[in-house]
Design an enzyme around this catalytic site. Structure first.
Site: not given
Ligand code: GLV
Length: 342
Positions: A261, A290, A308
């Site tokens: 993250r 983001e 991402h």
């Molecule tokens: C993706 O980032 C997730 O947490 O599934």
């Protein structure tokens, strides 16, 4: 039959576990949590299937548990298992939110405490995306260490003048020491790949793992790692776990990779460290705000930036969506979802 709100279209077939329920799919969904709260208040769903960019905060939970569904209000668009009915009028009947199913393993977008306090179950999708995310972490390890993004950008822009002995010199991945921060399923999947590259693999986590390569002290591991890959969930403890001080602990030749993250890294501090050559390179898939990207990161040298997409394979995204739908269906049927969060 319960009313289910799905915050955006999901891969074909993934909503099958919810067949028989009244499903509303928002399409497209790009609003903030206050607008989502409004939709939840209007629709009064018993289940919400959402993704990591939906903020399910106390306001949304309250709207689902105290709102009564205002009769005759319009939602953005309505789809009942494939049949689009634009601007359908919704009728509230006083039903109450029972479950929020996140199509993601990370769940920092959901206020789980607020949900639990109001008796709303929350579930996620662990286990189905580890290998796919580890593939992408490894792609970033390779790309950042070998500077492939800037080299390709030069080639495409006509800036490549031909082979040069000192052209695009990077860092070797094979034989390097890899430091994994966090040692959950994705980190372990990265460790398996690293062995194929003859890497020495170290790892740090809050609790001792009993696995070879464990280092209780994060700073000591950072100081000897050639490549550092982050695999921790976002929490108060992990927010900015990589900050100015820890970047200074890392080798000037180090490569930092983040597929967890964004807020676990202080982006401004990372941009400064890259600009000043205090670490060699970074490969990032996630960002603090983001989809905004810190302008100094965009300008920083030796930086590979992806949007991402760690779990973005068709098979994995379908499996994630289906698992979330199964969790919601279980809760609606009075069964505990397999991956219940508390
Ligand atoms: C993706 O980032 C997730 O947490 O599934």
């Amino acid at each position: 039959m319960a009313r289910v709100l799905v915050t955006r279209p999901l891969p074909p077939g993934s909503l099958e576990p919810l067949e028989g329920h009244d499903i509303t799919i928002l399409d497209p969904w790009a609003a903030g949590s206050s607008a989502l709260a409004e939709v939840v208040r209007d629709l009064a769903p018993e289940a919400i299937v959402c993704t990591l960019n939906d903020r399910i905060d106390a306001g949304v939970i309250d709207a689902g548990t105290t709102g009564r569904g205002r009769p005759g209000r319009q939602v953005l668009g309505r789809q009942v298992l494939g049949q689009q009915v634009q601007g359908q009028q919704v009728q509230g009947d006083g039903s109450r939110l029972r479950v929020v199913a996140n199509v993601a393993v990370g769940y920092d977008n959901i206020d789980v405490a607020a949900a639990s306090a109001r008796g709303v179950l929350v579930c996620n999708t662990p286990g189905v995306l580890d290998e796919t995310t580890a593939d992408l972490a490894f792609a970033l390890i390779l790309a950042a260490s070998r500077r492939t993004s800037e080299a390709e950008a030069d080639l495409r822009a006509g800036r490549w003048g031909g082979w040069a002995l000192d052209g695009y010199l990077g860092r070797d991945v094979h034989g390097a020491t890899l430091g994994l921060v966090g040692f959950g399923r994705t980190a372990r999947a990265v460790a398996r790949r690293a062995r194929g590259f003859s890497m020495e693999v170290l790892h740090h986590s809050r609790t001792a793992t009993g696995v070879a390569g464990y280092m209780a002290d994060l700073d000591s591991m950072l100081a000897i790692s050639d490549i550092v890959s982050l695999h921790v969930p976002l929490s108060i403890e992990t927010h900015h776990i990589i900050d100015t001080r820890r970047l200074a602990v890392m080798k000037p030749s180090a490569v930092l990779v983040n597929t967890s993250r964004g807020p676990v890294v202080d982006e401004a501090a990372l941009a400064d460290a890259l600009a000043e050559g205090r670490i060699f390179a970074a490969g990032l898939d996630v960002y603090e705000n983001e989809p905004a990207i810190h302008p100094r990161l965009l300008a920083a040298p030796h930086t590979v930036l992806l949007p991402h997409m760690g779990s973005a394979s068709t098979a994995t995204r379908t499996a994630m969506a289906r698992m979330a739908a199964e969790g919601a269906a279980d809760a609606l049927a009075g069964r505990p979802p397999a991956h219940l969060l508390r």
